[in-house]
Design an enzyme around this catalytic site. Structure first.
Site, short mmCIF file in Angstrom:
data_model
loop_
_atom_site.label_atom_id
_atom_site.label_comp_id
_atom_site.label_asym_id
_atom_site.label_seq_id
_atom_site.Cartn_x
_atom_site.Cartn_y
_atom_site.Cartn_z
N ASN A 172 -12.72 -2.29 76.73
CA ASN A 172 -12.18 -1.55 77.98
C ASN A 172 -12.39 0.21 77.57
O ASN A 172 -12.63 0.95 78.40
CB ASN A 172 -10.69 -1.85 77.99
CG ASN A 172 -10.71 -3.08 78.61
OD1 ASN A 172 -11.48 -3.61 79.42
ND2 ASN A 172 -9.56 -3.61 78.70
N TYR B 193 -19.97 -22.00 70.07
CA TYR B 193 -19.11 -20.61 70.41
C TYR B 193 -19.85 -19.42 69.73
O TYR B 193 -20.22 -19.37 68.94
CB TYR B 193 -17.84 -20.78 70.04
CG TYR B 193 -16.99 -19.33 70.38
CD1 TYR B 193 -16.68 -19.18 71.67
CD2 TYR B 193 -16.92 -18.40 69.25
CE1 TYR B 193 -16.10 -17.95 71.79
CE2 TYR B 193 -16.30 -17.27 69.48
CZ TYR B 193 -15.95 -17.14 70.83
OH TYR B 193 -15.37 -15.78 71.10
N GLY B 194 -19.88 -18.47 70.95
CA GLY B 194 -20.57 -17.34 70.57
C GLY B 194 -20.23 -16.89 69.02
O GLY B 194 -21.69 -16.64 68.13
N ARG C 294 -2.70 -3.87 67.59
CA ARG C 294 -1.91 -4.01 68.55
C ARG C 294 -0.44 -4.44 67.86
O ARG C 294 -0.36 -5.38 67.06
CB ARG C 294 -2.16 -5.52 69.14
CG ARG C 294 -1.61 -5.92 70.35
CD ARG C 294 -2.20 -7.62 70.78
NE ARG C 294 -3.59 -7.35 71.14
CZ ARG C 294 -3.72 -7.23 72.63
NH1 ARG C 294 -2.49 -7.15 73.54
NH2 ARG C 294 -4.72 -7.19 73.01
N ARG D 284 -15.57 -15.86 78.16
CA ARG D 284 -16.16 -14.54 77.64
C ARG D 284 -17.32 -14.40 78.85
O ARG D 284 -17.82 -15.56 79.46
CB ARG D 284 -16.92 -14.97 76.47
CG ARG D 284 -16.18 -15.23 75.24
CD ARG D 284 -15.66 -13.66 74.96
NE ARG D 284 -14.72 -14.03 73.64
CZ ARG D 284 -14.66 -12.82 72.90
NH1 ARG D 284 -15.60 -11.70 72.76
NH2 ARG D 284 -13.62 -13.07 71.86
N LYS E 268 -21.55 -11.81 64.74
CA LYS E 268 -20.63 -11.58 63.59
C LYS E 268 -21.39 -11.92 62.18
O LYS E 268 -21.14 -11.28 61.23
CB LYS E 268 -19.53 -12.44 63.93
CG LYS E 268 -18.88 -12.10 64.92
CD LYS E 268 -18.23 -10.89 65.42
CE LYS E 268 -17.35 -10.53 66.58
NZ LYS E 268 -16.85 -9.07 66.28
N HIS F 206 -16.77 -3.20 62.62
CA HIS F 206 -16.31 -3.85 63.88
C HIS F 206 -15.83 -2.85 64.84
O HIS F 206 -14.86 -2.52 65.17
CB HIS F 206 -15.40 -4.80 63.48
CG HIS F 206 -15.00 -5.96 64.69
ND1 HIS F 206 -13.78 -6.36 64.47
CD2 HIS F 206 -15.76 -6.22 65.83
CE1 HIS F 206 -13.64 -7.21 65.59
NE2 HIS F 206 -14.86 -7.06 66.34
N CYS G 223 -8.63 -6.68 71.53
CA CYS G 223 -7.56 -5.60 71.54
C CYS G 223 -8.14 -4.15 72.42
O CYS G 223 -7.61 -3.13 72.16
CB CYS G 223 -7.41 -5.25 70.24
SG CYS G 223 -6.44 -6.23 69.16
N SER H 254 -10.40 -8.20 67.35
CA SER H 254 -10.95 -8.88 68.44
C SER H 254 -9.68 -8.78 69.52
O SER H 254 -8.65 -9.01 69.34
CB SER H 254 -11.18 -10.21 67.93
OG SER H 254 -12.15 -9.99 66.88
N ASP I 289 -18.67 -3.48 70.05
CA ASP I 289 -18.08 -4.32 69.34
C ASP I 289 -18.58 -3.91 67.81
O ASP I 289 -17.94 -4.12 66.94
CB ASP I 289 -18.64 -5.67 69.72
CG ASP I 289 -17.96 -6.76 68.74
OD1 ASP I 289 -16.48 -6.51 68.80
OD2 ASP I 289 -18.55 -7.67 68.41
N ARG J 264 -13.72 -18.29 67.36
CA ARG J 264 -14.06 -18.31 66.02
C ARG J 264 -13.15 -19.26 65.26
O ARG J 264 -12.23 -19.34 65.47
CB ARG J 264 -14.32 -16.88 65.65
CG ARG J 264 -15.52 -16.15 65.98
CD ARG J 264 -15.28 -14.76 65.43
NE ARG J 264 -14.22 -13.87 65.99
CZ ARG J 264 -13.19 -13.67 65.25
NH1 ARG J 264 -13.18 -14.13 64.02
NH2 ARG J 264 -12.18 -12.90 65.78
C1 OXD Z 1 -14.53 -11.03 68.32
C2 OXD Z 1 -15.74 -10.79 69.18
O1 OXD Z 1 -14.23 -12.21 68.33
O2 OXD Z 1 -16.30 -9.74 69.48
O3 OXD Z 1 -14.26 -10.17 67.70
O4 OXD Z 1 -16.11 -11.68 70.05
MN MN Z 2 -15.39 -8.41 67.92
#
Ligand code: OXD
Ligand code: MN
Length: 580
Positions: free
Chosen positions: A255, A198-199, A396, A365, A207, A227, A251, A249, A276, A70
Site C-alpha cells: 500500500n 505456497y509462494g 504494527r 494473494r 524469500k 525486506h 503490514c 509481512s 517487498d 510461510r
Molecule cells: C511475506 C511476503 O510473507 O512478502 O513477507 O509474502
Molecule cells: Mn514480504
C-alpha cells in the site's frame, strides 16, 4: 544438454537422477510458454479462468487448505557452524539436512514434469543483480516465477556469461505438512524446498534467494539485502526522493509503495520501485543505491479496494493470478473489504457461508507483473538503481511507538531497526496478533546470525558519511476501543513529506530520548480533524512504557551473547540512560 554451463547441466542431471521425472522442460520465459502452462494447469484442474469480461486473463488457483502461508518452524539455515545461523534461525547441519531432503526427493517427480527455471533477480544488465535456477515440478511455480522475476533465456545467458548462480530445488511432494521443509545452504548458495506450493516457500527467487541467501552474500560482499519496499516521492516542482521502508509481512508495504496522495496533495506523486525487497549497494560516492530484485508483486489481497490502494486494485483487474480468494456468482474474484459484489464461493471452493469463515483466506494473494502498475517507476529498470534519501522501519503496534521518529545517527538507526517489534499476521502460520520481535522486519528472512547482521549494518557508518537518515513509523496506534488513531493509507504521504524535509534540513523536530519527533505543527494535519489530544499522543512518548520497552529489548539483545556488537550495546545504553 541445453546449456553451455557445465555445472548447471551436471546439477540438472543429478537432480533428474534423484527425483526421476517423466520429462525435463527448460523454461524460456516467453509469453507463449506462459499461455501453454496456463492451459496445461486448466487441463490438470489446478487453475481456473475468472470472468474474462471483467477480469481478462485472470486465473484462480486454490491451494491445499493446509498450505496457505510461510512455515517458519520448518524453515532452516544450514551452515557448518550453528552459531553462524544464530538464535534467530532454525539450524541443521548441512549433511544432516541434505540427507533428510534427499530422502524426500527420492523419486518424488515420478510421473511429473521437471521444469528448469533460470531467473535473474534485478535488471538483467545491472551489476547488482544475481541469478539463480529453480528446478521445480510445479507449473504454478513456473507461471508465478514468470511474473515475479526476469525469467528464461536472458537470465540463462547471463548465467552462462557469469558462471555463477544460486541453485534452488523445489518439489511440491505430497503437500503433507509433516513432510515439508525449506532448507537453505548459504555457504553453497543453494536451497532445497519440499512439500509446499505456497509462494514464500516455493517461489525460491523471493524469500529464499533474494533475502536469506542474498543477505549472506551481501554481508560477504559489503551490501544489504532487505525486506523493504522502494518508492519515489515526487514534489510538484519535479524533485524526486527515494525511500526504502521495512515493515513485517502484511503490514502495508504494498500500500505504501503504491500510495495515492490525498486531494490536498494531488500535485505530488508516488512512484513504485518495489513492494517487498530491496538490495542496497554503496556507490563510489558513498551513496546507498537500491534496486528491486523482483519484477512483480505477490501481494495480500484482502483489504485491497479502490480507496485503500487504487493502483493495486486497478492493476489486478487483468493479467493476474489469484490464489485462495473467493468468487462471486458471475465468477469475479472476491475478498473481504473489496467493497464490491458478494461472495458466492469461498477459497476452499465451497458455497460461501458467513459461518464458515472469510470468503478469501486472510493470506490470499495476487501475483502480477510490476508493469501492470501505472505508478511503476521507469527507474525500476535502471541498472544503477536509485539513490536512497531515507530508510524507514516500522511495525504494527497498538501502543508505544509514535507515528514517526527519526534516529539521531546511523548507528542509533541500527538500534531502532533492531528494536522493531510487530503484531503477527496471517502471512506465516501461527497465532495472529501477538507482538514479537522482528528486527528490520527480517526475523523470518535473515540468512545468518542477527548479531553479525547488526555488525554488518553498523559497518556502513565507517565507510561513508553520506548515509540516508533513518526513521521509524507506526501507522497502527489504537485507542481502547480498538479504533485506529491515524487515518493511514494516502495520508501517510504527510509523514513521508516530513521525512524528506528533515533530510533537507527544512523541518523542525523535538529531541526526545528515543529520537527526534515532529513538533506539533511539523506535520500538516489541520484538515484531518484529529482530536488535539490524539495528535499529541501520536507525536509524543510515554516514558514509563518506553523504559519497559528498553528493558525488554535489552534482554532480547543479551540473548545474542558475546557476538552482539559493542556499538549496539552502547546505543541501547544511551537511550535507556536518556529515559532515566
Ligand atoms: C511475506 C511476503 O510473507 O512478502 O513477507 O509474502
Ligand atoms: Mn514480504
Amino acid at each position: 544438454m541445453t546449456t553451455k554451463n557445465q555445472a548447471l547441466a551436471a546439477w540438472v542431471q543429478d537432480v533428474a537422477t534423484l527425483t526421476r521425472p517423466q520429462s525435463i522442460v527448460w523454461c524460456d520465459g516467453s509469453d507463449e510458454e506462459y499461455d501453454r502452462m496456463v492451459s496445461l494447469m486448466q487441463e490438470q484442474g489446478t487453475l481456473s479462468p475468472l470472468n474474462s469480461e471483467t477480469h481478462p486473463n485472470c486465473y484462480l488457483h486454490l491451494s491445499d487448505p493446509q498450505d496457505v502461508a510461510r512455515v517458519e518452524h520448518l524453515t532452516y539455515i544450514c551452515t557448518s557452524e550453528e552459531e553462524d545461523a544464530g538464535a534467530n534461525n532454525n539450524w541443521l547441519a548441512p549433511e544432516e539436512a541434505k540427507a533428510k531432503m534427499e530422502g524426500l526427493y527420492d523419486g518424488c517427480m515420478d510421473g511429473r514434469t521437471m521444469y528448469v527455471v533460470p531467473y535473474c533477480m534485478g535488471p538483467v544488465k545491472s551489476p547488482y543483480s544475481r541469478c539463480g535456477v529453480e528446478i521445480t515440478d510445479s507449473p504454478y511455480v513456473v507461471i508465478n516465477m514468470k511474473l515475479m522475476t526476469r525469467m528464461g533465456t536472458l537470465a540463462l545467458k547471463r548465467i552462462e556469461q557469469e558462471g555463477s548462480f544460486v541453485k534452488g530445488l523445489h518439489s511440491t511432494g505430497e503437500l503433507d505438512p509433516n513432510r515439508r521443509f525449506i532448507m537453505h545452504f548459504p555457504e553453497e548458495l543453494s536451497i532445497m524446498s519440499y512439500g509446499s506450493g505456497y509462494g514464500g516457500n516455493a517461489l525460491l527467487g523471493k524469500k529464499c534467494h533474494a533475502l536469506r541467501i542474498a543477505s549472506w552474500q551481501a554481508r560477504k560482499e559489503g551490501w544489504l539485502a532487505e525486506h523493504m519496499l522502494i518508492l519515489g516521492l515526487e514534489s510538484p516542482e519535479g524533485e524526486t526522493h527515494y525511500i526504502a521502508a521495512a515493515f513485517p509481512s502484511a503490514c502495508g508495504k504494498t500500500n505504501l509503495a503504491m500510495l495515492i496522495p490525498p486531494e490536498k496533495y494531488k500535485d505530488w506523486k508516488i512512484w513504485t520501485l518495489g513492494d517487498d525487497i530491496a538490495w542496497l549497494h554503496m556507490d563510489d560516492q558513498g551513496q546507498l543505491r537500491a534496486i528491486n530484485p523482483e519484477a512483480g508483486y505477490f501481494g495480500v489481497v484482502p483489504g485491497t479496494n479502490a480507496k485503500t490502494n487504487r493502483n493495486a486494485y486497478e492493476m489486478i483487474q487483468q493479467n493476474t493470478i489469484f490464489t485462495n480468494v473467493g468468487t462471486t456468482a458471475d465468477n469475479q474474484p472476491w475478498w473481504e473489504d473489496k467493497k464490491q459484489g458478494e461472495p458466492a464461493s469461498d477459497w476452499k471452493g465451497n458455497p460461501y457461508s458467513s459461518e464458515s469463515g472469510p470468503a478469501a483466506h486472510p493470506n490470499s494473494r495476487f501475483t502480477v507483473s510490476a508493469t501492470e502498475n501505472t505508478a511503476y517507476s521507469s527507474l525500476a529498470e535502471a541498472p544503477e538503481g536509485v539513490p536512497i534519501s531515507a530508510i524507514v522501519f516500522g511495525g504494527r503496534r497498538k501502543e508505544l511507538a509514535p507515528l514517526v521518529y527519526e534516529a539521531k545517527s546511523w548507528d542509533h538507526g541500527v538500534l531502532i531497526g533492531a528494536g522493531v517489534a510487530s503484531e503477527t499476521t496471517a502471512a506465516a502460520t501461527g497465532q495472529v496478533g501477538v507482538v514479537r520481535r522482528d528486527p528490520m522486519a527480517m526475523k523470518p528472512f535473515c540468512g545468518y546470525n542477527f548479531a553479525d547482521y547488526w555488525s554488518h549494518w553498523l559497518s556502513f557508518s565507517e565507510r561513508t558519511d553520506n548515509l540516508p537518515k533513518i526513521f521509524h513509523v507506526n501507522w497502527f496506534r489504537q485507542n481502547d476501543d480498538g479504533d485506529f488513531l491515524w487515518p493511514g493509507f494516502g495520508e501517510n504521504l504527510r509523514v513521508l513529506q516530513w521525512m524528506i524535509q528533515r533530510c533537507k534540513g527544512d523541518a523542525d523536530a523535538v529531541e526526545t530520548a528515543i529520537g527526534y519527533l515532529p513538533s506539533e505543527q511539523g506535520i500538516d494535519v489541520a484538515d484531518l480533524n484529529i482530536d488535539p489530544d490524539v495528535w499529541q499522543s501520536l507525536i509524543s512518548i510515554n516514558d514509563d512504557q518506553w523504559r519497559q520497552e528498553m528493558s525488554d529489548f535489552g534482554d532480547y539483545l543479551d540473548s545474542f551473547g558475546d557476538r552482539l556488537p559493542e556499538k549496539l550495546r552502547e546505543q541501547h545504553k544511551a537511550v535507556s540512560a536518556a529515559l532515566g
